[in-house]
Write a protein that holds these residues in place. Structure first.
Motif, PDB file in Angstrom:
ATOM      1  N   VAL A 123      -7.582   3.064  -6.576  1.00 49.23           N
ATOM      2  CA  VAL A 123      -7.227   2.747  -5.190  1.00 49.23           C
ATOM      3  C   VAL A 123      -8.216   3.444  -4.266  1.00 49.23           C
ATOM      4  N   PRO A 124      -8.484   2.891  -3.081  1.00 50.81           N
ATOM      5  CA  PRO A 124      -9.399   3.538  -2.142  1.00 50.81           C
ATOM      6  C   PRO A 124      -8.803   4.825  -1.577  1.00 50.81           C
ATOM      7  N   GLY A 130      -1.531   6.851   2.332  1.00 48.96           N
ATOM      8  CA  GLY A 130      -0.501   5.859   2.584  1.00 48.96           C
ATOM      9  C   GLY A 130       0.390   5.626   1.392  1.00 48.96           C
ATOM     10  N   ALA A 131       0.229   4.470   0.765  1.00 48.78           N
ATOM     11  CA  ALA A 131       1.154   4.048  -0.285  1.00 48.78           C
ATOM     12  C   ALA A 131       1.204   5.003  -1.466  1.00 48.78           C
ATOM     13  N   LEU A 294       4.141   5.453  -8.153  1.00 55.16           N
ATOM     14  CA  LEU A 294       3.573   4.665  -7.056  1.00 55.16           C
ATOM     15  C   LEU A 294       2.198   4.125  -7.417  1.00 55.16           C
ATOM     16  N   ALA A 295       1.352   4.984  -8.011  1.00 47.34           N
ATOM     17  CA  ALA A 295       0.012   4.541  -8.401  1.00 47.34           C
ATOM     18  C   ALA A 295       0.088   3.415  -9.431  1.00 47.34           C
ATOM     19  N   GLU A 296       1.053   3.511 -10.345  1.00 48.54           N
ATOM     20  CA  GLU A 296       1.231   2.463 -11.359  1.00 48.54           C
ATOM     21  C   GLU A 296       1.632   1.147 -10.697  1.00 48.54           C
ATOM     22  N   TRP A 297       2.578   1.201  -9.754  1.00 48.61           N
ATOM     23  CA  TRP A 297       3.009  -0.015  -9.070  1.00 48.61           C
ATOM     24  C   TRP A 297       1.878  -0.622  -8.244  1.00 48.61           C
ATOM     25  N   VAL A 298       1.082   0.228  -7.598  1.00 44.39           N
ATOM     26  CA  VAL A 298      -0.050  -0.281  -6.815  1.00 44.39           C
ATOM     27  C   VAL A 298      -1.066  -0.943  -7.745  1.00 44.39           C
ATOM     28  N   ASP A 338     -17.866   9.426   7.296  1.00 43.18           N
ATOM     29  CA  ASP A 338     -18.110   8.419   6.254  1.00 43.18           C
ATOM     30  C   ASP A 338     -18.115   9.082   4.888  1.00 43.18           C
ATOM     31  N   PRO A 339     -17.197   8.674   3.990  1.00 45.44           N
ATOM     32  CA  PRO A 339     -17.158   9.299   2.664  1.00 45.44           C
ATOM     33  C   PRO A 339     -18.452   9.161   1.892  1.00 45.44           C
ATOM     34  N   GLU A 340     -19.239   8.131   2.181  1.00 44.16           N
ATOM     35  CA  GLU A 340     -20.464   7.884   1.415  1.00 44.16           C
ATOM     36  C   GLU A 340     -21.652   8.698   1.906  1.00 44.16           C
TER      37      GLU A 340
END
Length: 342
Positions: A123-124, A130-131, A294-298, A338-340
């Motif tokens: 996930v980003p 958030g989720a 939550l990570a599994e559901w996402v 910026d993360p990059e």
């Protein structure tokens, strides 16, 4: 360093009504130097939440109010850029209370501790605010531990297109419930039904919203996940079934008014409603369990997530009002860097 100063929003005055830029001083402070057992963190993303408004006030609350002159409290995600502790490696992404600023210190002391985000998550980074972060955990524990929904029951959630509400509804669907969301405007109502899978939506901005709520809940309401308070909370409680459950997560409709929240509590007695106020940190010992689920559901596509991202730390004092104006969909975030580009 990308910046040679640390921009900080420091609380200048306690807001009256809407939050204003003039309630803060934007100062340029030196970048802090990490001491022994500490690490320097560059803030990447800042979480904007209704609780920010509570922290700015001197009302009775679950943490001490932010002091006048102090850096505004806020959760966020950052990257470690310098470290004097094996607990944090340069390049690690961490989450915790970063404050409204460009740089912060993480450390081994409890008051400085931040969580290291595992590498390689599907996930980003913003989703970890958030989720899959505190927002998702708020929905997860509030609904499952306190709401205790059972398959076939009706669950109603207010502020349903927001960060917490949107996850609550999707978890309730996973558990086999009929889910009704209350949101503002036809687009948000369309979004929660067509994109997120809610069974019905009620537009509280429409003149006949109470009639629509009754039509959407023909068998009454078993669980009310309450985020709003006020007239909406009263209307939902009036339709709750015997022994219904009501996790009380927030009362956002009153945060800017300065007035205490009042409501007709007679349904609590007559229908024996079990109401429990909670803060997500109440469930801290179970955070790892909740985050894994939550990570599994996402990852499985069972929970869809959306973020409203505002660019620039300087936008934080005005962007936070979107929470109270209903101008965000999903999690409201400020991108600080910026993360990059680290």
């Amino acid at each position: 360093m990308k910046n040679d100063v640390n921009r900080q929003f420091r609380l200048k005055s306690r807001p009256v009504g809407r939050i204003k830029t003039s309630d803060f001083d934007l100062v340029k402070a030196p970048i802090p130097e990490p001491g022994a057992g500490e690490a320097l963190v560059r803030v990447l993303y800042l979480s904007l939440d209704p609780t920010n408004r509570i922290w700015m006030s001197d009302m009775d609350q679950y943490m001490p109010p932010v002091e006048i002159g102090a850096v505004m409290r806020g959760g966020g995600i950052g990257v470690v850029v310098k470290s004097n502790t094996p607990a944090y490696q340069v390049g690690d992404h961490v989450s915790g209370l970063t404050g409204w600023q460009d740089y912060t210190i993480a450390g081994e002391k409890p008051e400085l501790r931040m969580g290291v985000i595992p590498k390689g998550l599907p996930v980003p980074l913003p989703a970890m605010l958030g989720a899959c972060g505190m927002t998702g955990l708020t929905a997860y524990f509030g609904l499952l531990e306190l709401g205790q929904p059972k398959a076939g029951e009706t669950v109603v959630v207010s502020a349903a297109a927001g960060a917490v509400g949107s996850v609550v509804g999707q978890i309730a669907k996973i558990k086999g419930c009929r889910v009704v969301g209350i949101a503002g405007g036809p687009e948000k109502c369309r979004h929660i039904v067509e994109d997120l899978g809610f069974d019905a939506a009620v537009d509280y901005k429409s003149a006949d919203w109470k009639k629509k709520l009754a039509e959407a809940t023909p068998n009454g309401i078993d669980v009310n996940f309450e985020n709003v308070g006020g007239e909406i909370m009263e209307a939902v409680m009036a339709r709750m079934n015997l022994f219904g459950r009501m996790p009380l997560c927030g009362m956002i409709s009153g945060y800017n008014t300065g007035e205490p929240m009042r409501a007709d509590f007679s349904p609590i007695l007559m229908r024996r409603i079990n109401i429990r106020g909670f803060i997500v940190t109440d469930f801290f010992p179970k955070f790892a369990e909740g985050a894994r689920q939550l990570a599994e559901w996402v990852a499985q596509g069972k929970i869809k997530h959306e973020e409203t991202i505002v660019d620039g730390l300087e936008e934080a004092p005005t962007a936070v009002n979107r929470l109270f104006d209903g101008q965000n969909v999903g999690k409201l975030i400020v991108k600080v860097a910026d993360p990059e580009s680290q």
